[in-house]
Design a protein around this motif. Structure first.
Motif, short mmCIF file in Angstrom:
data_model
loop_
_atom_site.label_atom_id
_atom_site.label_comp_id
_atom_site.label_asym_id
_atom_site.label_seq_id
_atom_site.Cartn_x
_atom_site.Cartn_y
_atom_site.Cartn_z
N ASN A 200 43.08 40.12 40.22
CA ASN A 200 42.32 39.64 41.38
C ASN A 200 41.39 38.52 40.92
O ASN A 200 40.26 38.78 40.52
N PRO A 201 41.83 37.27 40.98
CA PRO A 201 41.02 36.16 40.44
C PRO A 201 39.68 35.96 41.14
O PRO A 201 38.86 35.20 40.64
N SER A 202 39.45 36.62 42.27
CA SER A 202 38.13 36.54 42.89
C SER A 202 37.09 37.37 42.16
O SER A 202 35.88 37.19 42.37
N THR A 203 37.54 38.28 41.29
CA THR A 203 36.63 39.10 40.50
C THR A 203 36.47 38.47 39.12
O THR A 203 37.45 38.21 38.42
N VAL A 204 35.22 38.22 38.76
CA VAL A 204 34.92 37.56 37.49
C VAL A 204 33.78 38.33 36.82
O VAL A 204 32.83 38.77 37.48
N TYR A 205 33.87 38.47 35.51
CA TYR A 205 32.82 39.11 34.72
C TYR A 205 32.24 38.09 33.75
O TYR A 205 32.94 37.20 33.27
N ALA A 206 30.96 38.24 33.46
CA ALA A 206 30.31 37.33 32.52
C ALA A 206 29.23 38.07 31.76
O ALA A 206 28.71 39.10 32.22
N ALA A 207 28.89 37.55 30.59
CA ALA A 207 27.81 38.11 29.77
C ALA A 207 26.79 37.03 29.49
O ALA A 207 27.14 35.91 29.07
N LEU A 208 25.51 37.35 29.74
CA LEU A 208 24.41 36.45 29.42
C LEU A 208 23.68 36.96 28.18
O LEU A 208 23.61 38.16 27.93
N GLY A 232 22.61 40.43 29.74
CA GLY A 232 23.20 41.40 30.64
C GLY A 232 24.65 41.09 30.92
O GLY A 232 25.16 40.02 30.59
N ILE A 233 25.35 42.06 31.52
CA ILE A 233 26.73 41.90 31.96
C ILE A 233 26.72 41.78 33.48
O ILE A 233 26.09 42.58 34.17
N TYR A 234 27.43 40.78 34.01
CA TYR A 234 27.40 40.48 35.43
C TYR A 234 28.82 40.49 36.00
O TYR A 234 29.79 40.24 35.29
N LYS A 235 28.89 40.76 37.32
CA LYS A 235 30.18 40.80 38.02
C LYS A 235 30.07 40.03 39.33
O LYS A 235 29.08 40.13 40.05
N SER A 236 31.11 39.25 39.63
CA SER A 236 31.22 38.56 40.91
C SER A 236 32.51 38.99 41.58
O SER A 236 33.56 39.11 40.93
N THR A 237 32.45 39.23 42.89
CA THR A 237 33.65 39.59 43.65
C THR A 237 34.03 38.53 44.66
O THR A 237 34.94 38.74 45.46
N ASP A 238 33.33 37.39 44.63
CA ASP A 238 33.64 36.31 45.57
C ASP A 238 33.97 35.00 44.84
O ASP A 238 33.62 33.92 45.27
N GLY A 239 34.62 35.15 43.69
CA GLY A 239 35.07 33.97 42.96
C GLY A 239 33.99 33.25 42.19
O GLY A 239 34.15 32.08 41.83
#
Length: 341
Positions: A200-208, A232-239
């Motif tokens: 699901n490419p609209s879901t993205v994870y990132a680490a700061l 922190g670890i972050y999550k996006s569900t809207d691309g």
């Protein structure tokens, strides 16, 4: 009767030969150096979907190289560009000829080399276009949409020795012609990882990661969790337009590396550098960070907490810090002066 005996003998003969012709091939496996020699320290590596012999490797200050024969031979690809420092490589899964490279060492160390932003090649590295993001200086990770080679995310570390605004997570939807900063905390907080969910490419994870390096060693990990620049670890569900920090099941995150299980992207693994809870010491001239590692299912709304081992995990020392095994959380204090530049 003779026919039956003959058949049994032939069957036994073939069974014996089949058993004898199944050697244990694992005994022949061994590690060996395949080069490229004298290129230096490396952290960037990318394979090519559908081409098992074809892969790339990038070095902190030794350029970008390509092999098309399992590493028997190597071809330099970045000799004519303005930098030889490579921090990240990404091959577009849906268009394997398209290659993105983020420059700068991609890791904070006392000895490092900065770069000048992002590059793109449409012909497997024969020619290059400079895309910008020059002032990010060090790019730690690049991920490309599995179905769209024009959509990508960039995790930028920024200036290694002082504050700057060109850090965090950037997104491009036009193949790198333009970039938008989509996850940013402050001028001291870097992005060191970004991953697109392949299902699901609209879901993205990132680490700061709040980080800065100083002129002396052991001061590159940032302050403790009460400082405004904590990671922190972050999550996006809207691309990648909006982000939510994930906290359930995780310790206080100073730095993290994340990975999505290919067979089930709902399972996320996180290796975390954590910190001690802040007390009066946090207001003094030094802090008490500790290195830790955990496994968490960060994709769930209420993730399961990581299991603690019944016995202390094996530890090893890395640049003055105590690092625990990934199966448990271990904390060990050491003092690092807090320095802001």
């Amino acid at each position: 009767m003779r026919t039956s005996i003959l058949a049994l003998c032939v069957a036994a003969l073939f069974t014996s030969r089949a058993t004898a012709q199944t050697p244990d091939l694992s005994t022949a496996l061994r590690w060996r150096t395949i080069g490229p020699f004298r290129a230096g320290r490396a952290r960037a590596l990318a394979a090519t979907p559908g081409r098992p012999t074809f892969f790339y490797i990038g070095f902190d200050n030794g350029g970008l190289w390509r092999s098309s024969d399992y590493g028997n031979n190597w071809q330099p690809l970045f000799d004519h560009e303005a930098t030889g420092s490579i921090g990240a490589i990404a091959v577009a899964p849906s268009a394997p000829n398209v290659l993105y490279v983020g420059t700068g060492a991609g890791i904070i160390r006392p000895d490092l080399a900065t770069g000048n932003g992002m590059y793109r090649s449409n012909d497997t590295g024969r020619t290059w276009t400079h895309l910008g993001l020059d002032e990010t200086q060090m790019i730690a990770y690049v991920d490309v949409d599995p179905a769209n080679p024009e959509r990508l995310f960039v995790a930028a570390l920024g200036h290694p020795y002082g504050p700057n605004a060109e850090r965090g997570v950037y997104r491009s939807t036009d193949g790198g012609r333009t970039f938008a900063k989509v996850l940013y905390k402050d001028e001291y907080t870097s992005a060191n990882e970004v991953r697109i969910d392949p299902s699901n490419p609209s879901t993205v994870y990132a680490a700061l990661w709040q980080q800065q390096s100083t002129f002396y060693e052991y001061a590159a990990f940032g302050p403790d969790s009460t400082w405004p620049g904590a990671g922190g670890i972050y999550k996006s569900t809207d691309g990648g337009t909006t982000w939510t920090q994930l906290t359930g099941g995780l310790p206080a995150v100073l730095e993290a590396n994340i990975a999505l299980a290919p067979s089930n992207p709902q399972v996320i693994y996180a290796m975390v550098a954590s910190v001690n809870a802040a007390g009066d010491r946090a207001r003094s001239a030094s802090t008490s960070p500790a290195m830790a590692a955990c496994i968490g299912r960060c994709a769930r709304a209420s993730p399961d907490p990581p299991r603690r081992s019944a016995t202390p995990p094996q530890r090893r020392r890395i640049r003055g810090h105590s690092v625990a095994s990934a199966a448990a959380i271990s904390r060990r204090s050491s003092s690092i002066p807090r320095t802001r530049m």
